[in-house]
Scaffold this motif. Structure first.
Motif, PDB file in Angstrom:
ATOM      1  N   LEU A  54       0.777  -1.194  -0.004  1.00  0.00           N
ATOM      2  CA  LEU A  54      -0.006   0.213  -0.119  1.00  0.00           C
ATOM      3  C   LEU A  54       0.923   1.206   0.051  1.00  0.00           C
ATOM      4  N   ASP A  55       1.952   1.286   0.844  1.00  0.00           N
ATOM      5  CA  ASP A  55       2.666   2.519   0.691  1.00  0.00           C
ATOM      6  C   ASP A  55       3.517   2.493  -0.539  1.00  0.00           C
ATOM      7  N   VAL A  56       3.643   1.815  -1.343  1.00  0.00           N
ATOM      8  CA  VAL A  56       4.128   1.866  -2.498  1.00  0.00           C
ATOM      9  C   VAL A  56       3.195   2.458  -3.637  1.00  0.00           C
ATOM     10  N   LEU A  57       1.853   2.043  -3.426  1.00  0.00           N
ATOM     11  CA  LEU A  57       0.948   2.453  -4.566  1.00  0.00           C
ATOM     12  C   LEU A  57       0.602   3.925  -4.156  1.00  0.00           C
ATOM     13  N   LEU A  68      -5.219  16.416   0.661  1.00  0.00           N
ATOM     14  CA  LEU A  68      -6.096  15.721   1.779  1.00  0.00           C
ATOM     15  C   LEU A  68      -6.089  16.295   3.122  1.00  0.00           C
ATOM     16  N   SER A  69      -7.367  15.982   3.655  1.00  0.00           N
ATOM     17  CA  SER A  69      -7.255  16.296   5.150  1.00  0.00           C
ATOM     18  C   SER A  69      -6.469  15.561   5.889  1.00  0.00           C
ATOM     19  N   ASP A  70      -6.197  15.778   7.136  1.00  0.00           N
ATOM     20  CA  ASP A  70      -5.257  14.910   8.152  1.00  0.00           C
ATOM     21  C   ASP A  70      -6.266  13.824   8.209  1.00  0.00           C
ATOM     22  N   ALA A  71      -7.577  13.805   8.175  1.00  0.00           N
ATOM     23  CA  ALA A  71      -8.249  12.348   8.575  1.00  0.00           C
ATOM     24  C   ALA A  71      -8.097  11.509   7.262  1.00  0.00           C
ATOM     25  N   GLU A  72      -8.305  12.226   6.212  1.00  0.00           N
ATOM     26  CA  GLU A  72      -8.074  11.425   4.678  1.00  0.00           C
ATOM     27  C   GLU A  72      -6.591  10.569   4.842  1.00  0.00           C
ATOM     28  N   LYS A  73      -5.554  11.498   5.252  1.00  0.00           N
ATOM     29  CA  LYS A  73      -4.131  10.831   5.038  1.00  0.00           C
ATOM     30  C   LYS A  73      -4.099   9.644   6.224  1.00  0.00           C
ATOM     31  N   ASP A  78      -5.433   2.143   6.205  1.00  0.00           N
ATOM     32  CA  ASP A  78      -6.164   1.106   6.386  1.00  0.00           C
ATOM     33  C   ASP A  78      -6.504   0.969   5.041  1.00  0.00           C
ATOM     34  N   THR A  79      -6.296  -0.529   4.607  1.00  0.00           N
ATOM     35  CA  THR A  79      -6.380  -0.833   3.193  1.00  0.00           C
ATOM     36  C   THR A  79      -7.879  -0.523   2.686  1.00  0.00           C
ATOM     37  N   GLU A  80      -8.917  -0.916   3.630  1.00  0.00           N
ATOM     38  CA  GLU A  80     -10.146  -0.655   3.040  1.00  0.00           C
ATOM     39  C   GLU A  80     -10.412   0.718   2.661  1.00  0.00           C
ATOM     40  N   ALA A  82      -8.116   3.040   2.142  1.00  0.00           N
ATOM     41  CA  ALA A  82      -7.119   3.323   1.096  1.00  0.00           C
ATOM     42  C   ALA A  82      -7.696   3.230  -0.339  1.00  0.00           C
ATOM     43  N   ILE A  83      -8.102   1.908  -0.436  1.00  0.00           N
ATOM     44  CA  ILE A  83      -8.978   1.573  -1.492  1.00  0.00           C
ATOM     45  C   ILE A  83     -10.021   2.597  -1.857  1.00  0.00           C
ATOM     46  N   ALA A  84     -10.948   2.846  -1.122  1.00  0.00           N
ATOM     47  CA  ALA A  84     -11.954   3.835  -1.274  1.00  0.00           C
ATOM     48  C   ALA A  84     -11.498   5.190  -1.665  1.00  0.00           C
ATOM     49  N   LEU A  85     -10.279   5.772  -1.030  1.00  0.00           N
ATOM     50  CA  LEU A  85      -9.701   7.057  -1.471  1.00  0.00           C
ATOM     51  C   LEU A  85      -8.892   6.979  -2.598  1.00  0.00           C
ATOM     52  N   MET A  86      -8.665   5.742  -3.102  1.00  0.00           N
ATOM     53  CA  MET A  86      -7.945   5.576  -4.456  1.00  0.00           C
ATOM     54  C   MET A  86      -9.008   5.513  -5.528  1.00  0.00           C
ATOM     55  N   MET A  87     -10.004   5.053  -5.312  1.00  0.00           N
ATOM     56  CA  MET A  87     -11.084   5.003  -6.349  1.00  0.00           C
ATOM     57  C   MET A  87     -11.779   6.449  -6.415  1.00  0.00           C
ATOM     58  N   ASP A  88     -11.898   6.941  -5.325  1.00  0.00           N
ATOM     59  CA  ASP A  88     -12.477   8.432  -5.258  1.00  0.00           C
ATOM     60  C   ASP A  88     -11.430   9.582  -5.786  1.00  0.00           C
ATOM     61  N   LYS A  89     -10.228   9.563  -5.472  1.00  0.00           N
ATOM     62  CA  LYS A  89      -9.156  10.236  -5.842  1.00  0.00           C
ATOM     63  C   LYS A  89      -8.003   9.556  -6.611  1.00  0.00           C
TER      64      LYS A  89
END
Length: 123
Positions: A54-57, A68-73, A78-80, A82-89
Motif C-alpha cells: 500500500l505504501d508503494v501504491l 487531503l485532510s489529516d483525517a483522509e491521510k 487502512d487498506t479498505e 485506502a482503496i476507497a480513497l484511490m477510487m475516489d481520487k
C-alpha cells in the motif's frame, strides 16, 4: 506465451509520458488506461495490492496527497479506506502502474525509471 502490458495513469503526468515513450522506443506493445477518464475498478486496485505494498501504491509526495485532510491521510493506512480513497481520487496513486499479464502470472510495477524498466524487460 504472449504477454499483455497495460500502463495505468494519466496522460499529462510527466512520469507516465516518460514510461510510454520508453515502451514505444523499445517496440513493446502496450495498452494505455487513463484512469481519470476510464475509471478504475476496486478489483484492479485489489489485484495491484496483491503484488505491491500500500505504501508503494499511494503517492504521498503529490499535490493530491497534500490537499487531503489529516483525517483522509490517516485513513489511508487502512487498506479498505485506502482503496476507497484511490477510487475516489485516482491522482493519489503513484504513477504509472504497469500490469504485465503473462496469462498464468501477473506482475505489477509502480513508478518509472529507465533502470527499473530495463531490468523488468531484460532479454
Amino acid at each position: 506465451m504472449t504477454q499483455r502490458i497495460t500502463l495505468f495513469g494519466i496522460p499529462n503526468c510527466d512520469t507516465v509520458k516518460k514510461a510510454r515513450t520508453w515502451l514505444q522506443e523499445q517496440g513493446l506493445a502496450f495498452e494505455f488506461h487513463d484512469f481519470k477518464k476510464q475509471g478504475l475498478s476496486r478489483a484492479a486496485i485489489e489485484s495491484w495490492l496483491e503484488h505491491q505494498n500500500l505504501d508503494v501504491l499511494i503517492n504521498r509526495k503529490g499535490t493530491t496527497w497534500r490537499a487531503l485532510s489529516d483525517a483522509e491521510k490517516t485513513s489511508a493506512s487502512d487498506t479498505e479506506q485506502a482503496i476507497a480513497l484511490m477510487m475516489d481520487k485516482p491522482s493519489v496513486i503513484k504513477r504509472p502502474v504497469m500490469l504485465i499479464d503473462n496469462g498464468d502470472q501477473q506482475q505489477v510495477n509502480v513508478g518509472f525509471s529507465v533502470p527499473q524498466y530495463q531490468s523488468i524487460f531484460k532479454k
